[in-house]
Motif scaffolding. Sequence first.
Motif: not given
Length: 272
Positions: A251-255, A257-262
């Motif tokens: 979930h940290e990887a997904i978070e 990516l989301e924070k980077k707007g990707l």
Amino acid sequence: MIKLFVTDLDGTLLGMDHYIKNEDIDALKWMIDHGTPLTVASGRMDHEIAEVLKRVGVNGHRVSQNGAFVYDNQGQEIYAETFEGNMAERILTAIEKEPMVKTVSTADQTFTDKHHEWVDIISEQLFHDIIIQPDLKQEIGQTIFPSKITLNGQEADVVHAAKNIKETFGEEIDSFISHETCVDMMPKEINKRNGIRKLIDKLGLKPEEVACVGDSFNDISMFEMTPHSYVMATAHDDVKAKASQVVDHVHEAIEDLEKKGLLNKKEQAADV
């Protein structure tokens, strides 16, 4: 933008006794709901990946047995590969003296030639029983068509065996440590990177539109195909060196990516 998220299973999404963290389940569901499809790439069999997806409650593409079999999220076969000719028999002869349990996998079954305490240990982590076949070597190419051969045992034996296999077969096959307790031997050029490439070619995606997370040596090939690679903090240092970023959980990887707007937004998502 990331249009496909790929996760390994054992040591990454899947813990001991088939445990999956609730935070990881929630993150995967959120990601899929917001338009980014999931792929599971694992050394496990396809039916085991399907079972994990069922338990998580999501649909996804499947790259099984380190890339030997590839299915889309509708269950359509994209690619399948097994050992050609007498290669599997040659491998079994070469590893005969290794002090480890030898298993042979087909598309949907796992075989070994005799019972051993390690067979029970391995079986506890699988979603199917290992079949004892005393005439295993004789059945290769007759009734058993291998897609993967594995040596299972103590970490020191695994490292030593992996070195011996590389020296014996060189580029004739693909081999790698998929877990600290096992080394996998695959047909030539069968690895997660090439399996994922088969999938994204069908989906019309580019490698840079893929993000992945894993934890072992068999994940390095997929780390090398995309700049968006994440490795578990528990991984070997040599594996960590091949990924872009270290995380403790999927979930940290997904978070990140989301924070980077990707990550794709739902309204922007491609139909893949």
